[in-house]
Design a protein around this motif. Sequence first.
Motif, PDB file in Angstrom:
ATOM      1  N   PHE A 154       8.196 -20.028  18.433  1.00  0.00           N
ATOM      2  CA  PHE A 154       8.167 -21.676  18.707  1.00  0.00           C
ATOM      3  C   PHE A 154       9.528 -21.977  18.555  1.00  0.00           C
ATOM      4  CE2 PHE A 154       7.898 -26.137  17.985  1.00  0.00           C
ATOM      5  CZ  PHE A 154       7.015 -26.560  18.773  1.00  0.00           C
ATOM      6  N   TYR A 155       9.984 -22.940  19.578  1.00  0.00           N
ATOM      7  CA  TYR A 155      11.409 -23.293  19.710  1.00  0.00           C
ATOM      8  C   TYR A 155      11.408 -24.790  20.523  1.00  0.00           C
ATOM      9  CZ  TYR A 155      16.450 -23.622  20.166  1.00  0.00           C
ATOM     10  OH  TYR A 155      17.796 -23.883  19.887  1.00  0.00           O
ATOM     11  N   MET A 156      11.817 -25.580  19.849  1.00  0.00           N
ATOM     12  CA  MET A 156      11.757 -27.013  20.589  1.00  0.00           C
ATOM     13  C   MET A 156      12.939 -27.773  20.116  1.00  0.00           C
ATOM     14  SD  MET A 156       9.747 -30.579  19.375  1.00  0.00           S
ATOM     15  CE  MET A 156      11.269 -30.828  18.523  1.00  0.00           C
ATOM     16  N   THR A 157      13.693 -28.508  21.328  1.00  0.00           N
ATOM     17  CA  THR A 157      14.687 -29.331  20.927  1.00  0.00           C
ATOM     18  C   THR A 157      14.497 -30.873  21.663  1.00  0.00           C
ATOM     19  OG1 THR A 157      15.592 -28.569  23.027  1.00  0.00           O
ATOM     20  CG2 THR A 157      16.341 -27.499  21.195  1.00  0.00           C
ATOM     21  N   ALA A 158      14.850 -31.620  20.862  1.00  0.00           N
ATOM     22  CA  ALA A 158      14.667 -33.050  21.354  1.00  0.00           C
ATOM     23  C   ALA A 158      15.895 -33.599  20.976  1.00  0.00           C
ATOM     24  CB  ALA A 158      13.514 -33.724  20.635  1.00  0.00           C
ATOM     25  N   SER A 159      16.457 -34.709  21.496  1.00  0.00           N
ATOM     26  CA  SER A 159      17.696 -35.367  21.543  1.00  0.00           C
ATOM     27  C   SER A 159      17.567 -36.561  22.140  1.00  0.00           C
ATOM     28  CB  SER A 159      18.732 -34.620  22.213  1.00  0.00           C
ATOM     29  OG  SER A 159      18.394 -34.152  23.720  1.00  0.00           O
ATOM     30  N   THR A 160      18.656 -37.423  21.876  1.00  0.00           N
ATOM     31  CA  THR A 160      18.601 -38.694  22.456  1.00  0.00           C
ATOM     32  C   THR A 160      19.190 -38.833  23.827  1.00  0.00           C
ATOM     33  OG1 THR A 160      21.161 -38.870  21.356  1.00  0.00           O
ATOM     34  CG2 THR A 160      19.190 -39.829  20.066  1.00  0.00           C
ATOM     35  N   ARG A 161      19.692 -37.802  24.409  1.00  0.00           N
ATOM     36  CA  ARG A 161      20.216 -37.587  25.475  1.00  0.00           C
ATOM     37  C   ARG A 161      20.383 -36.188  25.719  1.00  0.00           C
ATOM     38  NH1 ARG A 161      26.292 -39.339  26.335  1.00  0.00           N
ATOM     39  NH2 ARG A 161      26.917 -38.969  23.986  1.00  0.00           N
ATOM     40  N   PRO A 162      20.536 -35.728  27.024  1.00  0.00           N
ATOM     41  CA  PRO A 162      20.666 -34.285  27.589  1.00  0.00           C
ATOM     42  C   PRO A 162      21.995 -33.821  26.583  1.00  0.00           C
ATOM     43  CG  PRO A 162      20.676 -35.736  29.272  1.00  0.00           C
ATOM     44  CD  PRO A 162      20.445 -36.659  28.435  1.00  0.00           C
ATOM     45  N   LEU A 163      21.444 -32.505  26.218  1.00  0.00           N
ATOM     46  CA  LEU A 163      22.271 -32.061  25.336  1.00  0.00           C
ATOM     47  C   LEU A 163      23.713 -31.845  25.929  1.00  0.00           C
ATOM     48  CD1 LEU A 163      20.286 -29.050  23.951  1.00  0.00           C
ATOM     49  CD2 LEU A 163      21.024 -30.970  22.727  1.00  0.00           C
ATOM     50  N   SER A 164      23.961 -31.682  27.349  1.00  0.00           N
ATOM     51  CA  SER A 164      25.140 -31.296  28.000  1.00  0.00           C
ATOM     52  C   SER A 164      25.896 -32.733  27.852  1.00  0.00           C
ATOM     53  CB  SER A 164      25.054 -30.697  29.308  1.00  0.00           C
ATOM     54  OG  SER A 164      24.321 -31.929  30.162  1.00  0.00           O
ATOM     55  N   ASP A 165      25.491 -33.687  27.796  1.00  0.00           N
ATOM     56  CA  ASP A 165      25.982 -35.045  27.397  1.00  0.00           C
ATOM     57  C   ASP A 165      26.724 -35.106  26.081  1.00  0.00           C
ATOM     58  OD1 ASP A 165      25.713 -35.229  30.291  1.00  0.00           O
ATOM     59  OD2 ASP A 165      24.018 -36.612  29.860  1.00  0.00           O
ATOM     60  N   ILE A 166      26.038 -34.478  25.306  1.00  0.00           N
ATOM     61  CA  ILE A 166      26.368 -34.763  23.774  1.00  0.00           C
ATOM     62  C   ILE A 166      27.297 -33.765  23.367  1.00  0.00           C
ATOM     63  CG2 ILE A 166      25.327 -34.417  21.377  1.00  0.00           C
ATOM     64  CD1 ILE A 166      22.606 -35.286  22.550  1.00  0.00           C
ATOM     65  N   ALA A 167      27.344 -32.549  23.570  1.00  0.00           N
ATOM     66  CA  ALA A 167      28.554 -31.551  23.086  1.00  0.00           C
ATOM     67  C   ALA A 167      28.695 -30.707  24.454  1.00  0.00           C
ATOM     68  CB  ALA A 167      27.953 -30.957  21.685  1.00  0.00           C
ATOM     69  N   ASP A 168      29.967 -29.916  24.305  1.00  0.00           N
ATOM     70  CA  ASP A 168      30.037 -28.821  25.361  1.00  0.00           C
ATOM     71  C   ASP A 168      29.440 -27.687  25.093  1.00  0.00           C
ATOM     72  OD1 ASP A 168      31.469 -27.725  23.258  1.00  0.00           O
ATOM     73  OD2 ASP A 168      33.468 -28.559  23.862  1.00  0.00           O
ATOM     74  N   PHE A 169      29.724 -26.775  25.931  1.00  0.00           N
ATOM     75  CA  PHE A 169      29.180 -25.545  25.878  1.00  0.00           C
ATOM     76  C   PHE A 169      29.340 -24.755  24.722  1.00  0.00           C
ATOM     77  CE2 PHE A 169      28.856 -21.143  26.965  1.00  0.00           C
ATOM     78  CZ  PHE A 169      27.756 -20.884  27.512  1.00  0.00           C
ATOM     79  N   GLY A 170      30.809 -24.780  24.432  1.00  0.00           N
ATOM     80  CA  GLY A 170      31.018 -23.921  23.259  1.00  0.00           C
ATOM     81  C   GLY A 170      30.328 -24.303  21.803  1.00  0.00           C
ATOM     82  N   GLN A 171      30.344 -25.693  21.831  1.00  0.00           N
ATOM     83  CA  GLN A 171      29.721 -26.222  20.247  1.00  0.00           C
ATOM     84  C   GLN A 171      28.067 -25.752  20.391  1.00  0.00           C
ATOM     85  OE1 GLN A 171      30.848 -27.431  17.779  1.00  0.00           O
ATOM     86  NE2 GLN A 171      32.749 -28.417  18.068  1.00  0.00           N
ATOM     87  N   LEU A 172      27.534 -25.985  21.378  1.00  0.00           N
ATOM     88  CA  LEU A 172      26.207 -25.591  21.470  1.00  0.00           C
ATOM     89  C   LEU A 172      25.679 -24.245  21.533  1.00  0.00           C
ATOM     90  CD1 LEU A 172      24.987 -27.962  24.519  1.00  0.00           C
ATOM     91  CD2 LEU A 172      24.811 -28.355  22.059  1.00  0.00           C
TER      92      LEU A 172
END
Length: 271
Positions: free
Chosen positions: A104-122
Amino acid sequence: MFQVLPPEPPPQSAPEIVIERSAATTEEVRVAAALTDARVDVDSGFRGASIVLYGAVFNPSDTPADVVVVVRGPDAPVRLVKKTRNMGVWLNSRPVLFEGAPGFYMTASTRPLSDIADFGQLRRLGVGVDHLRIDAPEEARTVTRYGVRDVVISRLGEDYLDWRRAVIRLKEAAALYDTDPKGVEFVDRGLFRAEVKLPAVAPTGKYYAEVWLFQEGAPVSVSNLTLTVEKVGLERDIYEFAHRRPWSYGVLCVLLAAMTGYAASRVFRSR
């Protein structure tokens, strides 16, 4: 006869209560979170569950912060086959086995992940289904299980990404993988909530939740939680018996099937 009483003491004012915030709250940006239920019981009537994850963001600065919730279930091997065309006939390829993928894998965020952090951090944190770590050996090899030869996929192989996408696609179709770019909602200043939906086919075991707090594209705090999904009642007894004594369980199933078939044949024959 009169008795001289001692003078009454002067009235004392109530002590002043001073509430002091912790140093971590006043000086550091951090997040705290909890689950409404830390245990989910699975029985024959289980149709899924909905759990609320809630928490608070302590942000003494003026820099806005984003919350990302990641819930990961127990890892398990994933066995896949691919349809291949051979001389005009569609056949199954040799089974490919990933040694471990989250059930099982779920992600929830305040806005899209690409707007929160860059590719390397994620990618470094493994946050988001596109950055999900699915175990695979360095080199491809074959194993034999129950008389069937499986190819254990290698992360260095040319087809690794295609097989990985297939795992994610099948899990998403079964509602076991989910991404909600607006799943974290601030209900008040600093207070947030997110809903974790477990489908009826959710695997049992230990689930791990990570609540990340990002500022200006970088993680500044994390809160770790655990959730237990466990079978109860008769279902648990049958499950444990099947895994502890698989041969006995198999023989018993064959005998029960034979007895049921014999009883059904006698009933229909008498009519």
